[in-house]
Write a protein that holds these residues in place. Structure first.
Motif, PDB file in Angstrom:
ATOM      1  N   GLY A 129     -27.189  19.334   1.914  1.00 31.01           N
ATOM      2  CA  GLY A 129     -27.669  19.902   0.662  1.00 31.01           C
ATOM      3  C   GLY A 129     -27.377  19.057  -0.561  1.00 31.01           C
ATOM      4  N   GLY A 130     -27.192  17.777  -0.397  1.00 32.16           N
ATOM      5  CA  GLY A 130     -26.910  16.882  -1.512  1.00 32.16           C
ATOM      6  C   GLY A 130     -25.429  16.634  -1.731  1.00 32.16           C
ATOM      7  N   ALA A 131     -24.583  17.235  -0.910  1.00 34.49           N
ATOM      8  CA  ALA A 131     -23.152  16.968  -1.034  1.00 34.49           C
ATOM      9  C   ALA A 131     -22.825  15.565  -0.534  1.00 34.49           C
ATOM     10  CB  ALA A 131     -22.342  18.002  -0.253  1.00 34.49           C
ATOM     11  N   LEU A 132     -23.708  15.035   0.319  1.00 31.39           N
ATOM     12  CA  LEU A 132     -23.497  13.710   0.882  1.00 31.39           C
ATOM     13  C   LEU A 132     -24.827  12.990   0.979  1.00 31.39           C
ATOM     14  CD1 LEU A 132     -21.428  11.783   2.299  1.00 31.39           C
ATOM     15  CD2 LEU A 132     -22.156  12.831   4.437  1.00 31.39           C
ATOM     16  N   TYR A 133     -24.801  11.713   0.673  1.00 23.53           N
ATOM     17  CA  TYR A 133     -25.981  10.863   0.826  1.00 23.53           C
ATOM     18  C   TYR A 133     -25.600   9.703   1.734  1.00 23.53           C
ATOM     19  CZ  TYR A 133     -28.328  13.307  -2.965  1.00 23.53           C
ATOM     20  OH  TYR A 133     -28.928  14.264  -3.737  1.00 23.53           O
ATOM     21  N   LEU A 134     -26.466   9.404   2.678  1.00 24.49           N
ATOM     22  CA  LEU A 134     -26.292   8.226   3.511  1.00 24.49           C
ATOM     23  C   LEU A 134     -27.133   7.126   2.912  1.00 24.49           C
ATOM     24  CD1 LEU A 134     -26.551   9.828   7.059  1.00 24.49           C
ATOM     25  CD2 LEU A 134     -24.497   9.334   5.734  1.00 24.49           C
ATOM     26  N   VAL A 179     -18.958  -5.935   3.400  1.00 25.08           N
ATOM     27  CA  VAL A 179     -18.634  -4.753   4.197  1.00 25.08           C
ATOM     28  C   VAL A 179     -19.756  -3.735   4.042  1.00 25.08           C
ATOM     29  CG1 VAL A 179     -17.015  -2.828   4.437  1.00 25.08           C
ATOM     30  CG2 VAL A 179     -16.156  -5.141   3.992  1.00 25.08           C
ATOM     31  N   VAL A 180     -20.186  -3.138   5.149  1.00 27.09           N
ATOM     32  CA  VAL A 180     -21.234  -2.120   5.115  1.00 27.09           C
ATOM     33  C   VAL A 180     -20.619  -0.803   4.646  1.00 27.09           C
ATOM     34  CG1 VAL A 180     -22.882  -0.790   6.480  1.00 27.09           C
ATOM     35  CG2 VAL A 180     -22.525  -3.227   6.972  1.00 27.09           C
ATOM     36  N   ASP A 181     -21.077  -0.313   3.514  1.00 27.59           N
ATOM     37  CA  ASP A 181     -20.690   0.995   2.986  1.00 27.59           C
ATOM     38  C   ASP A 181     -21.904   1.894   3.059  1.00 27.59           C
ATOM     39  OD1 ASP A 181     -18.069   0.277   2.407  1.00 27.59           O
ATOM     40  OD2 ASP A 181     -18.503  -0.279   0.339  1.00 27.59           O
ATOM     41  N   PHE A 182     -21.684   3.184   3.340  1.00 24.85           N
ATOM     42  CA  PHE A 182     -22.863   4.043   3.530  1.00 24.85           C
ATOM     43  C   PHE A 182     -22.659   5.504   3.162  1.00 24.85           C
ATOM     44  CE2 PHE A 182     -20.510   3.781   7.454  1.00 24.85           C
ATOM     45  CZ  PHE A 182     -20.422   5.106   7.892  1.00 24.85           C
ATOM     46  N   LEU A 183     -21.500   5.911   2.704  1.00 25.12           N
ATOM     47  CA  LEU A 183     -21.265   7.309   2.342  1.00 25.12           C
ATOM     48  C   LEU A 183     -21.161   7.430   0.826  1.00 25.12           C
ATOM     49  CD1 LEU A 183     -18.578   8.082   5.050  1.00 25.12           C
ATOM     50  CD2 LEU A 183     -20.957   8.840   5.061  1.00 25.12           C
ATOM     51  N   SER A 184     -22.032   8.242   0.255  1.00 30.08           N
ATOM     52  CA  SER A 184     -22.019   8.493  -1.185  1.00 30.08           C
ATOM     53  C   SER A 184     -21.952  10.001  -1.387  1.00 30.08           C
ATOM     54  CB  SER A 184     -23.285   7.920  -1.827  1.00 30.08           C
ATOM     55  OG  SER A 184     -23.285   8.137  -3.222  1.00 30.08           O
ATOM     56  N   VAL A 185     -20.938  10.467  -2.101  1.00 29.27           N
ATOM     57  CA  VAL A 185     -20.765  11.912  -2.256  1.00 29.27           C
ATOM     58  C   VAL A 185     -21.337  12.403  -3.585  1.00 29.27           C
ATOM     59  CG1 VAL A 185     -18.788  12.107  -0.703  1.00 29.27           C
ATOM     60  CG2 VAL A 185     -18.395  11.574  -3.089  1.00 29.27           C
ATOM     61  N   PHE A 186     -22.008  13.552  -3.491  1.00 24.99           N
ATOM     62  CA  PHE A 186     -22.550  14.316  -4.623  1.00 24.99           C
ATOM     63  C   PHE A 186     -23.723  13.694  -5.357  1.00 24.99           C
ATOM     64  CE2 PHE A 186     -17.936  15.533  -4.518  1.00 24.99           C
ATOM     65  CZ  PHE A 186     -18.147  16.711  -3.817  1.00 24.99           C
ATOM     66  N   ALA A 187     -24.023  12.436  -5.102  1.00 22.41           N
ATOM     67  CA  ALA A 187     -25.183  11.793  -5.731  1.00 22.41           C
ATOM     68  C   ALA A 187     -25.487  10.508  -4.968  1.00 22.41           C
ATOM     69  CB  ALA A 187     -24.908  11.482  -7.200  1.00 22.41           C
ATOM     70  N   PRO A 188     -26.734  10.053  -5.040  1.00 20.35           N
ATOM     71  CA  PRO A 188     -27.068   8.803  -4.343  1.00 20.35           C
ATOM     72  C   PRO A 188     -26.475   7.580  -5.047  1.00 20.35           C
ATOM     73  CG  PRO A 188     -28.969   9.614  -5.553  1.00 20.35           C
ATOM     74  CD  PRO A 188     -27.902  10.663  -5.679  1.00 20.35           C
ATOM     75  N   ASP A 189     -26.366   6.484  -4.316  1.00 19.36           N
ATOM     76  CA  ASP A 189     -25.989   5.181  -4.859  1.00 19.36           C
ATOM     77  C   ASP A 189     -24.630   5.137  -5.549  1.00 19.36           C
ATOM     78  OD1 ASP A 189     -28.394   4.001  -3.958  1.00 19.36           O
ATOM     79  OD2 ASP A 189     -29.428   4.766  -5.736  1.00 19.36           O
ATOM     80  N   TYR A 235     -19.107   8.897  -7.215  1.00 20.35           N
ATOM     81  CA  TYR A 235     -17.927   8.320  -6.566  1.00 20.35           C
ATOM     82  C   TYR A 235     -18.394   7.087  -5.806  1.00 20.35           C
ATOM     83  CZ  TYR A 235     -13.536   8.321  -3.951  1.00 20.35           C
ATOM     84  OH  TYR A 235     -12.321   7.983  -3.430  1.00 20.35           O
ATOM     85  N   PRO A 236     -17.641   6.012  -5.819  1.00 18.68           N
ATOM     86  CA  PRO A 236     -18.101   4.784  -5.160  1.00 18.68           C
ATOM     87  C   PRO A 236     -18.457   4.987  -3.686  1.00 18.68           C
ATOM     88  CG  PRO A 236     -16.177   4.334  -6.504  1.00 18.68           C
ATOM     89  CD  PRO A 236     -16.345   5.824  -6.474  1.00 18.68           C
ATOM     90  N   ILE A 237     -19.431   4.243  -3.221  1.00 14.54           N
ATOM     91  CA  ILE A 237     -19.871   4.317  -1.825  1.00 14.54           C
ATOM     92  C   ILE A 237     -18.760   3.753  -0.935  1.00 14.54           C
ATOM     93  CG2 ILE A 237     -21.642   3.593  -0.184  1.00 14.54           C
ATOM     94  CD1 ILE A 237     -23.508   3.185  -2.610  1.00 14.54           C
ATOM     95  N   PHE A 238     -18.545   4.395   0.224  1.00 14.10           N
ATOM     96  CA  PHE A 238     -17.467   3.982   1.115  1.00 14.10           C
ATOM     97  C   PHE A 238     -17.917   4.113   2.568  1.00 14.10           C
ATOM     98  CE2 PHE A 238     -17.076   8.435   0.133  1.00 14.10           C
ATOM     99  CZ  PHE A 238     -16.691   9.047   1.307  1.00 14.10           C
ATOM    100  N   ASN A 239     -17.017   3.817   3.498  1.00 12.82           N
ATOM    101  CA  ASN A 239     -17.320   3.921   4.927  1.00 12.82           C
ATOM    102  C   ASN A 239     -16.154   4.592   5.641  1.00 12.82           C
ATOM    103  OD1 ASN A 239     -15.333   1.889   5.494  1.00 12.82           O
ATOM    104  ND2 ASN A 239     -16.835   0.331   4.959  1.00 12.82           N
ATOM    105  N   LEU A 240     -16.239   4.724   6.969  1.00  9.25           N
ATOM    106  CA  LEU A 240     -15.179   5.384   7.726  1.00  9.25           C
ATOM    107  C   LEU A 240     -13.871   4.604   7.682  1.00  9.25           C
ATOM    108  CD1 LEU A 240     -17.093   6.674  10.887  1.00  9.25           C
ATOM    109  CD2 LEU A 240     -16.580   7.879   8.758  1.00  9.25           C
ATOM    110  N   ALA A 241     -13.950   3.269   7.685  1.00  7.12           N
ATOM    111  CA  ALA A 241     -12.737   2.450   7.609  1.00  7.12           C
ATOM    112  C   ALA A 241     -12.005   2.709   6.300  1.00  7.12           C
ATOM    113  CB  ALA A 241     -13.093   0.969   7.743  1.00  7.12           C
ATOM    114  N   ASP A 242     -12.744   2.765   5.196  1.00 11.53           N
ATOM    115  CA  ASP A 242     -12.127   3.043   3.897  1.00 11.53           C
ATOM    116  C   ASP A 242     -11.432   4.403   3.917  1.00 11.53           C
ATOM    117  OD1 ASP A 242     -13.260   0.661   2.958  1.00 11.53           O
ATOM    118  OD2 ASP A 242     -14.990   1.685   2.081  1.00 11.53           O
ATOM    119  N   SER A 243     -12.086   5.407   4.499  1.00 12.49           N
ATOM    120  CA  SER A 243     -11.506   6.749   4.585  1.00 12.49           C
ATOM    121  C   SER A 243     -10.218   6.736   5.389  1.00 12.49           C
ATOM    122  CB  SER A 243     -12.492   7.719   5.229  1.00 12.49           C
ATOM    123  OG  SER A 243     -13.643   7.841   4.450  1.00 12.49           O
TER     124      SER A 243
END
Length: 194
Positions: free
Chosen positions: A59-64, A137-147, A151-159
């Motif tokens: 529902g827009g909480a997460l953007y890939l 580094v490939v980043d692909f998770l953006s929370v609450f808004a695209p791009d 909050y800066p885009i991150f990946n599973l390794a960053d988490s």
């Protein structure tokens, strides 16, 4: 009967205490799981999402999305990729060397998360474009808004690195040592097993 009970109690007292088990296996298994999950997710993103494309989920909480980061976490200090690569190698070496004397389950989890995340991003820095030790580094998770607008885009390794770092900070504040001991009162140096 009394003699048998006394003999059993004396035998129990003379028996060596059960050996503590090193948590090396837990650390390495968790690091491998984080590394494989990160690698698999990045391969999937690269194969299915074009750079700059945003897929709205939850529902827009997460953007890939598909972005490349040549800086540190949250795109900080771009252009220092070689430095971050060398730091990641040093972190991995220190964690692996520490693993042999690690008896704390909490520290094994914290260091396993950090090691798996560091290795996940290290593979990108070594093998991805634009070249050896300079890869994005490939980043692909953006929370609450695209791009990364919110909050800066991150990946599973960053988490994993952030979660491991927070857990490590919590353990350090609680006085839990790598060997599983815990300092009760830092003022008088009393130590207990934790």
């Amino acid at each position: 009967m009394y003699d048998a009970a006394v003999h059993a109690a004396a035998a129990d007292a003379a028996a060596p205490a059960p050996a503590r088990r090193a948590r090396t296996r837990l650390l390495l298994l968790l690091a491998a799981a984080v590394f494989l999950a990160d690698l698999g997710s990045k391969l999937l993103v690269v194969a299915t999402i074009d750079r700059g494309e945003n897929l709205r989920v939850l529902g827009g909480a997460l953007y890939l999305t598909h972005a490349r980061n040549t800086g540190a976490a949250f795109s900080f200090a771009e252009g220092f990729t070689v430095v971050f690569t060398l730091v990641a190698v040093a972190v991995a070496v220190v964690i692996v060397r520490t693993a042999r004397r690690l008896y704390s389950t909490g520290w094994a989890v914290a260091l396993g998360l950090v090691l798996g995340g560091a290795l996940g991003n290290l593979v990108d820095r070594v093998f991805r474009e634009p070249g050896f030790l300079r890869g994005g580094v490939v980043d692909f998770l953006s929370v609450f808004a695209p791009d990364g607008e919110v909050y800066p885009i991150f990946n599973l390794a960053d988490s994993a690195i952030v979660c491991g770092g927070l857990l490590g900070a919590y353990l350090a504040l609680r006085g839990v040592e790598f060997d599983g001991t815990r300092t009760r009162d830092r003022g008088d140096g009393a130590v207990s097993r934790g």
